[in-house]
Design a protein around this motif. Structure first.
Motif, PDB file in Angstrom:
ATOM      1  N   ASP A 587       0.621  -1.250   0.166  1.00 25.81           N
ATOM      2  CA  ASP A 587      -0.113   0.404   0.012  1.00 25.81           C
ATOM      3  C   ASP A 587       0.561   1.160   0.412  1.00 25.81           C
ATOM      4  O   ASP A 587       0.649   2.162  -0.123  1.00 25.81           O
ATOM      5  N   ALA A 588       1.924   1.097   1.471  1.00 27.74           N
ATOM      6  CA  ALA A 588       2.610   2.723   1.343  1.00 27.74           C
ATOM      7  C   ALA A 588       3.583   3.069  -0.295  1.00 27.74           C
ATOM      8  O   ALA A 588       3.315   4.350  -1.087  1.00 27.74           O
ATOM      9  N   GLU A 589       4.262   1.931  -1.604  1.00 30.14           N
ATOM     10  CA  GLU A 589       4.638   2.260  -2.361  1.00 30.14           C
ATOM     11  C   GLU A 589       4.054   3.081  -3.153  1.00 30.14           C
ATOM     12  O   GLU A 589       4.351   3.322  -4.565  1.00 30.14           O
ATOM     13  N   ILE A 590       2.040   1.791  -3.059  1.00 33.18           N
ATOM     14  CA  ILE A 590       1.169   2.605  -4.304  1.00 33.18           C
ATOM     15  C   ILE A 590       1.231   4.417  -3.721  1.00 33.18           C
ATOM     16  O   ILE A 590       0.773   5.056  -4.828  1.00 33.18           O
ATOM     17  N   ILE A 591       0.910   4.369  -2.764  1.00 35.54           N
ATOM     18  CA  ILE A 591       0.197   5.557  -2.449  1.00 35.54           C
ATOM     19  C   ILE A 591       1.550   6.937  -2.059  1.00 35.54           C
ATOM     20  O   ILE A 591       1.055   7.803  -2.641  1.00 35.54           O
ATOM     21  N   THR A 592       2.176   6.907  -1.054  1.00 35.86           N
ATOM     22  CA  THR A 592       3.850   7.830  -1.419  1.00 35.86           C
ATOM     23  C   THR A 592       4.058   8.213  -2.554  1.00 35.86           C
ATOM     24  O   THR A 592       3.870   7.402  -3.832  1.00 35.86           O
ATOM     25  N   GLY A 593       3.696   9.787  -2.564  1.00 36.40           N
ATOM     26  CA  GLY A 593       4.624  10.254  -3.513  1.00 36.40           C
ATOM     27  C   GLY A 593       3.505  10.428  -4.481  1.00 36.40           C
ATOM     28  O   GLY A 593       3.491  11.444  -5.760  1.00 36.40           O
ATOM     29  N   VAL A 594       2.064  10.411  -4.112  1.00 38.55           N
ATOM     30  CA  VAL A 594       0.597  10.219  -5.077  1.00 38.55           C
ATOM     31  C   VAL A 594       1.015  12.443  -5.138  1.00 38.55           C
ATOM     32  O   VAL A 594       0.547  12.725  -4.100  1.00 38.55           O
ATOM     33  N   ASP A 595       0.951  12.525  -6.064  1.00 37.00           N
ATOM     34  CA  ASP A 595       0.837  14.366  -6.451  1.00 37.00           C
ATOM     35  C   ASP A 595      -1.161  15.003  -6.641  1.00 37.00           C
ATOM     36  O   ASP A 595      -1.645  13.917  -6.790  1.00 37.00           O
ATOM     37  N   PRO A 596      -0.858  15.784  -5.682  1.00 36.11           N
ATOM     38  CA  PRO A 596      -1.620  16.311  -5.520  1.00 36.11           C
ATOM     39  C   PRO A 596      -3.224  16.467  -6.364  1.00 36.11           C
ATOM     40  O   PRO A 596      -4.655  16.510  -6.714  1.00 36.11           O
ATOM     41  N   LYS A 597      -2.246  17.117  -7.925  1.00 39.89           N
ATOM     42  CA  LYS A 597      -3.609  16.715  -8.815  1.00 39.89           C
ATOM     43  C   LYS A 597      -3.911  16.166  -8.803  1.00 39.89           C
ATOM     44  O   LYS A 597      -4.507  15.841  -9.693  1.00 39.89           O
ATOM     45  N   THR A 598      -3.261  14.311  -8.891  1.00 39.72           N
ATOM     46  CA  THR A 598      -3.828  13.462  -9.627  1.00 39.72           C
ATOM     47  C   THR A 598      -4.358  12.306  -8.284  1.00 39.72           C
ATOM     48  O   THR A 598      -4.624  11.633  -8.243  1.00 39.72           O
ATOM     49  N   ALA A 599      -5.251  13.451  -7.289  1.00 42.21           N
ATOM     50  CA  ALA A 599      -6.133  12.447  -6.881  1.00 42.21           C
ATOM     51  C   ALA A 599      -7.700  12.443  -6.925  1.00 42.21           C
ATOM     52  O   ALA A 599      -7.936  11.527  -7.158  1.00 42.21           O
ATOM     53  N   SER A 600      -8.080  12.362  -8.117  1.00 42.16           N
ATOM     54  CA  SER A 600      -9.016  12.710  -9.055  1.00 42.16           C
ATOM     55  C   SER A 600      -8.734  10.676  -9.216  1.00 42.16           C
ATOM     56  O   SER A 600      -9.668  10.115  -9.366  1.00 42.16           O
ATOM     57  N   GLU A 601      -7.693  10.997  -9.344  1.00 39.31           N
ATOM     58  CA  GLU A 601      -7.262   9.580 -10.511  1.00 39.31           C
ATOM     59  C   GLU A 601      -7.154   8.887  -9.318  1.00 39.31           C
ATOM     60  O   GLU A 601      -7.603   7.088  -9.877  1.00 39.31           O
ATOM     61  N   GLN A 602      -6.743   8.785  -8.448  1.00 41.11           N
ATOM     62  CA  GLN A 602      -6.241   8.091  -6.962  1.00 41.11           C
ATOM     63  C   GLN A 602      -7.856   7.465  -6.513  1.00 41.11           C
ATOM     64  O   GLN A 602      -7.381   6.291  -5.966  1.00 41.11           O
ATOM     65  N   ASP A 603      -8.998   7.908  -6.843  1.00 42.70           N
ATOM     66  CA  ASP A 603     -10.212   7.703  -6.274  1.00 42.70           C
ATOM     67  C   ASP A 603     -10.226   6.484  -6.882  1.00 42.70           C
ATOM     68  O   ASP A 603     -11.342   5.551  -7.296  1.00 42.70           O
ATOM     69  N   ASN A 604     -10.073   6.242  -7.966  1.00 43.29           N
ATOM     70  CA  ASN A 604     -10.021   5.041  -9.335  1.00 43.29           C
ATOM     71  C   ASN A 604      -9.320   4.083  -8.771  1.00 43.29           C
ATOM     72  O   ASN A 604      -9.483   3.325  -9.961  1.00 43.29           O
TER      73      ASN A 604
END
Length: 608
Positions: A587-604
């Protein structure tokens, strides 16, 4: 995963999935397991599952977390045959604990470090409270690190004079007591005591295990007085259509025979037979694992329309067996029908689908050498001294012309025994077999480890007491120094959450007994944790609470000694925490470093 589970796609999805999947283990904790029907929506077929392992095996888990759970549970079950429900439940409880810590702002490294510290504390508690299988007064494991109070052994060891009247969770047992069956079998007290404490409410299954130990000790005449339990030389055979009280243990390897093979077996009964062992299939087309046919090479008889090859091969095998005077052929795989009929014509009994441990037992006792192909058989590969006896009473109520049961023994020194499990309900046979193997492995592990743990939640409560005390000591340190570091605060919270997971586990088992509501179970646990005489009273009192219940004055009535396996419990806990760590780090490897601009992509984003 349950459809009702709601996932927050921006949080650690893997831990959420693990927590949701662990919910299927709640009804599988303790001996009072509830049967479940797992239905295939595509085919409409259903399977009856009586344990956590069987439920997990029956589910179609497509996500990677589900597949990881299945492989972890399967690996544990293949070795220990018990403890899978505990493993999965604690994996879910501790994944929720890790998730709460992460949501509180703790780092992944801090959570892993604190949880590892908590596991080390629990392992240390297990080493301190382990009880020797030799019983009261025997030498016990050394207790290291006296900074904590020593566990009162006399309190943990229930008095020897007490007689079992109840099973592990308040179910009256109408069958003969396990300890009485062991004493009647003239087995040592150590086996009787261990069998009684490790039956966990499955007295009928444990009685069969005790009978298997007795049968092995009788057949091993070369080592008179030896009562070791060799679980590798125990096999099971299920027979549907017979009452459950017809279950028994017989020496040798029991096989079911058709009418044609049963007539051959009757002619061979009572003779000392030469035996040959084939580890693969008995067929012309069989090739061992790893065999690679040369490219471009094709035999003439492989061409369509030429069927003489199989007949020629069958006749060659039959002549070879006759020349070697083989009367019993044990095949690890499948035997082609034509070869089986040909051998029956020459009064040679062919038994297929023989488990590998049985082949090894026959090889050790008769001197036979297993081969991969029938053509490899020579005089030095043939063993001698095998015997065969017909067990007509295990057939189908006199229908001997349809099926007969024969017991094949591997000479005078063989310790091979077969437990025959029967039931009028065909769907229940798998559960009965699982219960037998769970009891067999518990007894085998207890004798191998030489120690057992206080059961009925006693060990878990000692661990809770240790974890809570460590967490409280950290908080006291904060108050005395008036300083609080983030690392110490993290350790304190994680240890408390791990203790809460163990409390939830014990409370769930109590609820599953049917004698406690969820509130009553939590209240009883809290009362025992506040025991004024320290943590020795926690273990003993809680074990008695499980076995005998509380009287009106809040006291504890007489109880039976209940034990758990040291190695099984520690391995289940370790595997549960390793599973949490693996999912957490992924989980940490996937979540760490996600740009806030891509938060909508993170939802999916769907983990794994």
């Amino acid at each position: 995963m349950p459809d009702s589970a709601v996932l927050d796609r921006r949080q650690h999805v893997g831990l959420q999935k693990l927590s949701a999947l662990a919910g299927i283990s709640r009804s599988s904790l303790g001996p009072e397991k509830k049967f479940k029907f797992v239905r295939d929506e595509a085919s409409g077929e259903s399977a009856l599952a009586g344990s956590c392992f069987r439920v997990v095996e029956s589910l179609e888990l497509t996500c990677a977390v589900g597949q990881l759970v299945r492989e972890t549970v399967r690996a544990h079950h293949e070795v220990y045959r018990t403890g899978s429900g505990c493993l999965l439940f604690l994996a879910g409880a501790w994944s929720r604990a890790a998730l709460d810590c992460l949501r509180g702002g703790m780092s992944v490294a801090s959570v892993i470090s604190a949880m590892s510290e908590g596991m080390d504390a629990c392992v240390d508690v297990c080493g301190r409270c382990a009880v020797s299988t030799e019983g009261p007064g025997a030498s016990e494991r050394p207790v290291a690190g006296r900074g904590t109070a020593e566990v009162d052994r006399e309190t943990l060891n229930v008095k020897e004079r007490r007689k079992v009247k109840l099973s592990r969770h308040f179910c009256n047992s109408e069958s003969e007591d396990v300890s009485e069956a062991a004493r009647r079998s003239t087995l040592p007290d150590v086996i009787a005591r261990a069998a009684r404490g490790l039956s966990h409410g499955r007295d009928d299954a444990m009685k069969l295990v005790v009978e298997a130990v007795r049968t092995q000790s009788q057949t091993n005449r070369r080592d008179v007085g030896s009562f070791t339990f060799d679980i590798a030389e125990v096999v099971t055979r299920v027979l549907p259509g017979l009452p459950e009280d017809r279950a028994c243990v017989v020496p040798g390897f029991v096989v079911l025979l058709s009418d044609e093979r049963a007539s051959v077996a009757r002619r061979l009964e009572g003779q000392r037979l030469k035996v040959a062992l084939i580890s693969g299939d008995l067929s012309e087309t069989y090739r061992h694992l790893g065999f690679s046919r040369p490219a471009g090479l094709r035999r003439v008889r492989d061409r369509p329309g030429l069927s003489g090859g199989e007949d020629e091969w069958t006749e060659k095998v039959a002549r070879l067996l006759l020349r070697l005077q083989v009367k019993l052929l044990l095949v690890g795989g499948l035997a082609c029908e034509r070869a089986t009929r040909r051998c029956c014509g020459h009064r040679i009994l062919v038994v297929e689908k023989v488990p590998a441990p049985v082949l090894r037992a026959f090889a050790d006792s008769t001197g036979a050498v297993p081969v991969s192909y029938a053509s490899q058989l020579t005089e030095r590969c043939v063993g001698a001294g095998a015997t065969l006896s017909i067990r007509r009473d295990l057939g189908g109520h006199g229908r001997e012309s349809v099926v007969a049961a024969a017991s094949v023994s591997a000479g005078d020194g063989g310790r091979l025994v077969t437990a025959i499990l029967t039931s009028c309900v065909r769907g229940k046979l798998q559960t009965l077999e699982d219960q037998f193997w769970a009891c067999a492995h518990r007894l085998h592990r207890a004798l191998k480890d030489g120690v057992v743990l206080p059961g009925a939640g006693g060990t878990e409560m000692l661990c809770v007491h240790r974890l809570q005390r460590r967490a409280e000591n950290l908080k006291d340190g904060f108050r005395q120094t008036e300083t609080e570091t983030a690392a110490d605060r993290c350790r304190s919270e994680v240890l408390q959450l791990m203790a809460d997971g163990l409390i939830d586990y014990v409370s769930t088992v109590m609820v599953n007994t049917g004698r406690f509501s969820k509130v009553e179970a939590r209240t009883a646990v809290s009362r025992r944790l506040r025991s004024p005489d320290g943590h020795p009273g926690v273990a003993a009192g809680f074990s008695q609470l499980f076995s005998g219940g509380e009287d009106e004055d809040g006291g504890v009535s007489a109880a039976a000694e209940i034990y758990d396996n040291l190695s099984v419990k520690q391995e289940a806990w370790r595997k549960a925490l390793d599973l949490v760590f693996l999912v957490l780090q992924t989980d940490a490897e996937i979540i760490t470093g996600v740009d806030p601009k891509t938060a909508s992509e993170q939802d999916n984003l769907t983990l794994l």
